[in-house]
Scaffold this motif. Structure first.
Motif, PDB file in Angstrom:
ATOM      1  N   UNK A  45      43.689  44.911  46.019  1.00  0.00           N
ATOM      2  CA  UNK A  45      44.056  46.111  45.081  1.00  0.00           C
ATOM      3  C   UNK A  45      45.327  46.824  45.953  1.00  0.00           C
ATOM      4  N   UNK A  46      45.232  47.142  47.185  1.00  0.00           N
ATOM      5  CA  UNK A  46      46.266  47.992  47.834  1.00  0.00           C
ATOM      6  C   UNK A  46      47.626  47.071  47.715  1.00  0.00           C
ATOM      7  N   UNK A  47      47.518  45.617  47.861  1.00  0.00           N
ATOM      8  CA  UNK A  47      48.776  45.043  47.773  1.00  0.00           C
ATOM      9  C   UNK A  47      49.366  44.771  46.352  1.00  0.00           C
ATOM     10  N   UNK A  48      48.507  44.956  45.346  1.00  0.00           N
ATOM     11  CA  UNK A  48      48.987  44.724  43.684  1.00  0.00           C
ATOM     12  C   UNK A  48      48.625  45.809  43.154  1.00  0.00           C
ATOM     13  N   UNK A  49      49.515  46.617  42.530  1.00  0.00           N
ATOM     14  CA  UNK A  49      49.348  47.708  41.669  1.00  0.00           C
ATOM     15  C   UNK A  49      48.536  47.321  40.493  1.00  0.00           C
ATOM     16  N   UNK A  50      48.610  46.187  39.808  1.00  0.00           N
ATOM     17  CA  UNK A  50      48.174  45.700  38.616  1.00  0.00           C
ATOM     18  C   UNK A  50      46.520  45.648  38.825  1.00  0.00           C
ATOM     19  N   UNK A  51      45.997  45.572  40.094  1.00  0.00           N
ATOM     20  CA  UNK A  51      44.555  45.521  40.411  1.00  0.00           C
ATOM     21  C   UNK A  51      43.779  46.951  40.946  1.00  0.00           C
ATOM     22  N   UNK A  52      44.640  47.977  40.910  1.00  0.00           N
ATOM     23  CA  UNK A  52      44.322  49.090  41.287  1.00  0.00           C
ATOM     24  C   UNK A  52      42.978  49.344  40.584  1.00  0.00           C
ATOM     25  N   UNK A  53      41.896  49.779  41.304  1.00  0.00           N
ATOM     26  CA  UNK A  53      40.688  50.285  40.527  1.00  0.00           C
ATOM     27  C   UNK A  53      39.718  49.394  40.032  1.00  0.00           C
ATOM     28  N   UNK A  54      40.083  47.993  40.685  1.00  0.00           N
ATOM     29  CA  UNK A  54      39.386  46.811  40.084  1.00  0.00           C
ATOM     30  C   UNK A  54      37.869  46.940  41.161  1.00  0.00           C
ATOM     31  N   UNK A  96      38.396  40.638  40.847  1.00  0.00           N
ATOM     32  CA  UNK A  96      37.490  40.844  41.745  1.00  0.00           C
ATOM     33  C   UNK A  96      36.138  40.349  41.800  1.00  0.00           C
ATOM     34  N   UNK A  97      35.564  39.962  40.607  1.00  0.00           N
ATOM     35  CA  UNK A  97      34.585  39.103  40.671  1.00  0.00           C
ATOM     36  C   UNK A  97      34.685  37.806  41.702  1.00  0.00           C
ATOM     37  N   UNK A  98      35.857  37.158  41.127  1.00  0.00           N
ATOM     38  CA  UNK A  98      36.115  35.761  41.730  1.00  0.00           C
ATOM     39  C   UNK A  98      36.399  36.017  43.473  1.00  0.00           C
ATOM     40  N   UNK A  99      37.087  36.920  43.568  1.00  0.00           N
ATOM     41  CA  UNK A  99      37.161  37.321  45.054  1.00  0.00           C
ATOM     42  C   UNK A  99      36.071  37.640  45.974  1.00  0.00           C
ATOM     43  N   UNK A 100      35.276  38.331  45.135  1.00  0.00           N
ATOM     44  CA  UNK A 100      33.761  38.743  45.646  1.00  0.00           C
ATOM     45  C   UNK A 100      33.116  37.431  45.861  1.00  0.00           C
ATOM     46  N   UNK A 101      32.864  36.756  45.166  1.00  0.00           N
ATOM     47  CA  UNK A 101      32.449  35.441  45.109  1.00  0.00           C
ATOM     48  C   UNK A 101      32.707  34.294  46.422  1.00  0.00           C
ATOM     49  N   UNK A 102      34.047  34.260  46.159  1.00  0.00           N
ATOM     50  CA  UNK A 102      34.674  33.325  47.145  1.00  0.00           C
ATOM     51  C   UNK A 102      34.493  33.850  48.570  1.00  0.00           C
ATOM     52  N   UNK A 103      34.813  35.300  48.662  1.00  0.00           N
ATOM     53  CA  UNK A 103      34.685  35.716  50.035  1.00  0.00           C
ATOM     54  C   UNK A 103      33.292  35.628  50.586  1.00  0.00           C
TER      55      UNK A 103
END
Length: 269
Positions: free
Chosen positions: A98-107, A51-58
């Motif tokens: 998070x929707x596309x990968x269940x392991x990331x749900x709630x991140x 989540x933190x990497x996605x945020x920074x890169x986005x």
């Protein structure tokens, strides 16, 4: 000039701390854009670091799309709106992943950024990662935590000292990735020659108080030698680790090494 990188000295570090197995924080900066970002991720299965990497890169991607480092800032661009929209885009991207990968749900992740443009800085944040300004030997927190204890302080139920000791101090009320929409706090202020800006996650501020922060920053700043940002950053991380290092510790320091004019952010040599 956009970003005006010659005026900025930047140094940062992200440390895993003493008690965590991996680092969920993410930091980045772009001197040409004048952009500095710090994020503190959360979530199971290592999803916080995603989540933190996605945020920074986005955010970097979104702002690079509207800011050209080789051109003057267009008067048609409202930089505060651009920053708010970039953070909103990051929230959308975290939710999509998070929707596309269940392991990331709630991140999710906190975010704090500074965008230095001409003689001004735009600060924006969601969560409890912080930005401070050191000016004229005075340290001021320029963000307000989006946390349960900060709401209790604001409403008069807790003092700042009590909040620092509260067992609920890490319960945040806003973050990227926890809802379809996100409310972003955005501020703008003038910068001055010699200003030092500190951006950090709560891995620092939970263990190191403001008096200790300003004492260390003073030790590494002088009128003759300028700002020893690497020394100051390493000293702050070291102090947090000496006090237990209970969380990841991420710090970025920015020093304004030249003066700014009131109009364009440039001065004649």
């Amino acid at each position: 000039m956009l970003g005006d990188s010659a005026k900025l000295v930047i140094y940062g570090v992200s440390d895993v701390g003493q008690m965590r197995e991996h680092n969920e924080d993410h930091i980045a900066w772009d001197k040409d854009l004048g952009l500095v970002i710090v994020a503190d991720g959360m979530g199971g299965h290592n999803a916080g670091e995603v989540a933190s990497e996605i945020a920074v890169n986005s955010i970097q991607e979104a702002l690079r799309d509207v800011l050209d480092p080789d051109m003057q800032v267009s008067h048609s661009i409202d930089l505060r709106d651009a920053v708010r929209e970039a953070i909103t885009y990051a929230n959308d991207e975290i939710n999509r992943m998070a929707r596309e990968n269940f392991a990331y749900n709630g991140m999710g992740t906190t975010i704090v950024l500074n965008l230095f443009q001409g003689d001004r800085v735009i600060s924006a944040h969601v969560g409890d990662s912080r930005a401070y300004r050191l000016r004229d030997d005075k340290l001021e927190q320029i963000t307000s935590d989006h946390s349960l204890v900060q709401e209790m302080v604001d409403n008069g139920y807790l003092s700042q000292e009590e909040a620092q000791l509260s067992a609920s101090r890490n319960l945040i009320t806003r973050a990227l990735g926890i809802a379809d929409t996100v409310e972003v706090d955005v501020n703008e202020e003038k910068v001055a020659h010699g200003d030092m800006y500190l951006m950090c996650t709560d891995g620092l501020t939970d263990l190191v108080n403001d008096d200790e922060i300003i004492s260390l920053l003073r030790d590494y700043r002088s009128e003759t030698a300028g700002c020893n940002l690497e020394g100051a950053t390493q000293a702050l991380v070291g102090l947090a680790n000496d006090k237990g290092g209970k969380d990841n510790i991420s710090i970025v320091l920015v020093c304004l090494q030249q003066a700014f004019s009131d109009s364009s952010g440039l001065e004649d040599d």
